[in-house]
Design a protein around this motif. Structure first.
Motif, PDB file in Angstrom:
ATOM      1  N   SER A 154       7.474   7.296 -11.597  1.00 45.33           N
ATOM      2  CA  SER A 154       7.708   5.892 -11.941  1.00 45.33           C
ATOM      3  C   SER A 154       7.570   5.006 -10.712  1.00 45.33           C
ATOM      4  N   ALA A 155       6.962   3.842 -10.909  1.00 45.78           N
ATOM      5  CA  ALA A 155       6.863   2.876  -9.811  1.00 45.78           C
ATOM      6  C   ALA A 155       8.243   2.372  -9.398  1.00 45.78           C
ATOM      7  N   ASP A 156       9.180   2.287 -10.351  1.00 45.91           N
ATOM      8  CA  ASP A 156      10.554   1.886 -10.009  1.00 45.91           C
ATOM      9  C   ASP A 156      11.189   2.888  -9.042  1.00 45.91           C
ATOM     10  N   VAL A 157      11.054   4.166  -9.371  1.00 41.83           N
ATOM     11  CA  VAL A 157      11.616   5.208  -8.511  1.00 41.83           C
ATOM     12  C   VAL A 157      10.921   5.205  -7.149  1.00 41.83           C
ATOM     13  N   ALA A 158       9.603   5.026  -7.160  1.00 38.10           N
ATOM     14  CA  ALA A 158       8.856   4.973  -5.904  1.00 38.10           C
ATOM     15  C   ALA A 158       9.379   3.850  -5.016  1.00 38.10           C
ATOM     16  N   LYS A 159       9.681   2.710  -5.603  1.00 33.27           N
ATOM     17  CA  LYS A 159      10.168   1.565  -4.822  1.00 33.27           C
ATOM     18  C   LYS A 159      11.559   1.834  -4.248  1.00 33.27           C
ATOM     19  N   GLN A 160      12.414   2.458  -5.036  1.00 36.56           N
ATOM     20  CA  GLN A 160      13.754   2.775  -4.545  1.00 36.56           C
ATOM     21  C   GLN A 160      13.694   3.748  -3.367  1.00 36.56           C
ATOM     22  N   ILE A 161      12.851   4.761  -3.495  1.00 35.26           N
ATOM     23  CA  ILE A 161      12.696   5.728  -2.405  1.00 35.26           C
ATOM     24  C   ILE A 161      12.126   5.036  -1.178  1.00 35.26           C
ATOM     25  N   LYS A 170       0.829  -1.212   0.000  1.00 34.99           N
ATOM     26  CA  LYS A 170       0.000   0.000   0.000  1.00 34.99           C
ATOM     27  C   LYS A 170       0.865   1.265   0.000  1.00 34.99           C
ATOM     28  N   LEU A 171       1.988   1.232   0.701  1.00 35.89           N
ATOM     29  CA  LEU A 171       2.829   2.421   0.720  1.00 35.89           C
ATOM     30  C   LEU A 171       3.549   2.604  -0.623  1.00 35.89           C
ATOM     31  N   TRP A 172       3.907   1.508  -1.238  1.00 39.66           N
ATOM     32  CA  TRP A 172       4.489   1.581  -2.588  1.00 39.66           C
ATOM     33  C   TRP A 172       3.455   2.162  -3.559  1.00 39.66           C
ATOM     34  N   GLN A 173       2.208   1.699  -3.441  1.00 39.74           N
ATOM     35  CA  GLN A 173       1.148   2.229  -4.286  1.00 39.74           C
ATOM     36  C   GLN A 173       0.960   3.726  -4.043  1.00 39.74           C
ATOM     37  N   ALA A 174       0.988   4.132  -2.789  1.00 37.06           N
ATOM     38  CA  ALA A 174       0.819   5.556  -2.450  1.00 37.06           C
ATOM     39  C   ALA A 174       1.908   6.401  -3.102  1.00 37.06           C
ATOM     40  N   MET A 175       3.146   5.951  -2.984  1.00 39.02           N
ATOM     41  CA  MET A 175       4.254   6.721  -3.557  1.00 39.02           C
ATOM     42  C   MET A 175       4.199   6.728  -5.083  1.00 39.02           C
TER      43      MET A 175
END
Length: 442
Positions: free
Chosen positions: A419-426, A406-411
């Motif tokens: 980008s979802a990739d960037v969101a995951k790295q952050i 859910k937090l990955w989805q939020a970011m």
């Protein structure tokens, strides 16, 4: 007139001395019999509280004063809890700002990934204070201006739906004071406004002179078109360059919808690339504050303590924070003051999620608030708000469910992240940085 007992939750804040002085300035309309300070950082609070104690003894000796880290002592026999906590303090704010900037994403206290990280820390702290209040002073009101207010408000709506808490923000107050000056008025209280949005994410749709109902929007629009919220002062003369840039950039935010007047924070969502370009990844707003207000306030506190006197004190009343007294006075004396609050929508914005926590004008009295309906909102604002309110709800989902997903989805959903990739790295970096503050995500 009844005198009230107040606890300032976040007693070690650099804003606390200004709040104390502001309260004293308004004793004629909101008498105080007792001020308490509460913080879980004893050492930090002690410095601020001892200096404030000296000031109170010299300027208002009739007010009982104490400071404590013990919840029962702090929250027993209080009428109002004024909460401005910062879980993790400025050291964690610095990480909130710098981690996203590593990946070319804006780093900001309440917006984007930094705001979500801060929200994940704040939810538990605000709920804890609310529970202490309800245990020891169940008739009290909590006036919460802890950030990030939107996420905190969604959490309290969902997890403490019957609590006596009002969520409020000072940013619209500050901007309305600037608008009043644009019109040659002495105070924002000479205006009646209509406004809708989310916290740090809203628009004024009507601003009229209270005395005669005349329309002030044309004058404000003309100023915004040329200057944003700048009031003729060159940016370089402002003490803090970051704020000068923000006030000036409101001109470009305004250009997107010249029928409304925007909140400054919209720049982070509408021009995130520009916000990144104007950021120094090695020296962010947190560093500005730590090197500025943080050092100044604590140095002055120590000077007062060493002197044993507040003579020649450099503390200044936080003048625009008088909105806190306005809110307390409205609850205490049923003034029906019109104020912007963060409340469940429930149809106040006709074509928007009824469960969303929206920021709108309300009438405040002894039984709480009554919402002033804002009708239907335009497609542009509605689309932006739907995206942002989904982000806020997903963050609270993540906190409640300990959900990495859910937090990955939020970011990923945030307009500040491309980008979802960037969101995951952050997110992965944020988890490491917040290991002592967040629930464990899975």
């Amino acid at each position: 007139m009844k005198a009230y007992s107040i606890v300032i939750a976040g007693g070690g804040s650099t804003f606390t001395p200004g709040i104390v002085l502001m309260l004293l300035e308004h004793m004629d309309r909101f008498p105080i019999r007792q001020i308490k300070m509460y913080d879980n950082d004893a050492q930090r609070q002690q410095t601020v509280a001892e200096a404030c104690g000296i000031y109170l003894k010299e300027h208002a000796p009739q007010i009982a004063f104490c400071y404590t880290t013990d919840p029962e002592t702090a929250f027993t026999d209080v009428d109002f809890v004024m909460a401005h906590i910062r879980v993790g303090k400025y050291a964690m704010r610095e990480k909130d700002e710098k981690i996203p900037l590593k990946y070319g994403v804006l780093g900001q206290e309440t917006c984007g990934p930094g705001g979500m990280a801060y929200g994940m820390r704040s939810i538990g702290g605000v709920l804890e204070i609310l529970d202490y209040m309800e245990k020891y002073s169940p008739e009290a009101w909590m006036l919460n201006y802890s950030n990030p207010a939107a996420i905190v408000a969604e959490a309290t709506r969902r997890l403490r739906p019957h609590s006596r808490i009002l969520n409020i923000c000072d940013m619209p107050v500050d901007l309305e004071e600037k608008m009043a000056r644009m019109c040659g008025l002495d105070s924002r209280k000479e205006m009646v406004v209509r406004y809708f949005g989310l916290n740090h994410f809203g628009w004024w749709t009507s601003i009229r002179r209270k005395s005669d109902g005349s329309d002030l929007m044309p004058q404000i629009r003309e100023h915004m078109k040329k200057n944003g919220y700048m009031d003729g002062i060159p940016p370089q003369e402002h003490a803090e360059t970051s704020w000068a840039e923000t006030f000036e950039m409101a001109r470009d935010v305004y250009a997107l919808d010249p029928d409304t007047i925007p909140n400054t924070y919209l720049k982070y969502y509408l021009y995130p690339d520009r916000a990144v370009r104007h950021s120094n990844p090695d020296y962010t707003r947190a560093n500005e504050v730590m090197d500025g207000r943080e050092k100044t306030v604590f140095s002055e506190c120590r000077r007062i303590i060493e002197a044993g006197s507040s003579a020649n004190c450099n503390f200044q009343a936080d003048a625009h924070a008088s909105y806190i007294v306005d809110l307390a006075e409205a609850l205490a004396h049923n003034t029906q003051q019109r104020m912007l609050l963060i409340v469940p929508n429930g149809g106040a914005i006709e074509n928007f999620d009824p469960d969303a926590m929206v920021e709108i004008p309300c009438l405040v009295g002894s039984n709480g608030y009554e919402k002033i309906c804002q009708g239907r909102i335009p497609t542009f604002q509605k689309g932006l708000m739907e995206q942002q309110v989904a982000v806020e709800k997903l963050v609270v989902d993540a906190w409640c469910e300990h959900s990495y997903q859910k937090l990955w989805q939020a970011m990923t959903l945030s307009k500040t992240v491309w980008s979802a990739d960037v969101a995951k790295q952050i997110l992965d970096d944020m988890i490491v940085a917040n290991k002592d503050y967040w629930p464990e995500l899975h």
